[in-house]
Design an enzyme around this catalytic site. Structure first.
Site: not given
Length: 102
Positions: A30, A33
């Protein structure tokens, strides 16, 4: 560095903690992230008034599902074992601190 949390360690380190706990639900693939990871790690090093942990949703899908994590990154602030605040998406450090009121 933030603690790595699993379904086995989550109750003791989060739900029964005497301090507020910020939990970052994330995944290695991600992009947002990965942008938040240094911010979360900085908070873990700088703040001794809170505990900071991370849950890899790929490894701990049931734990993420139990807190209705549908998008990542999702950060949950726990106090006394209850979710007090939910933040979804990447934020700059100052915006995150402002939202968390830490």
């Amino acid at each position: 560095m933030a603690l790595t949390l699993t379904k086995d360690t989550f109750p003791d380190q989060v739900l029964h903690s005497d301090k507020p706990v910020l939990v970052d639900f994330w995944a290695p693939w991600c992009g947002p992230c990965r942008m938040m990871s240094p911010v979360v790690d900085e908070l873990a090093k700088e703040r001794n008034d809170i505990t900071v942990g991370k849950v890899n949703v790929d490894d701990e899908g049931d734990l993420a599902a139990s807190y209705a994590v549908q998008s990542i990154p999702t950060l949950l602030l726990f106090r006394a074992g209850k979710v007090e605040k939910r933040i979804v998406g990447a934020l700059p450090r100052d915006a995150l601190l402002s939202q968390l009121a830490l």
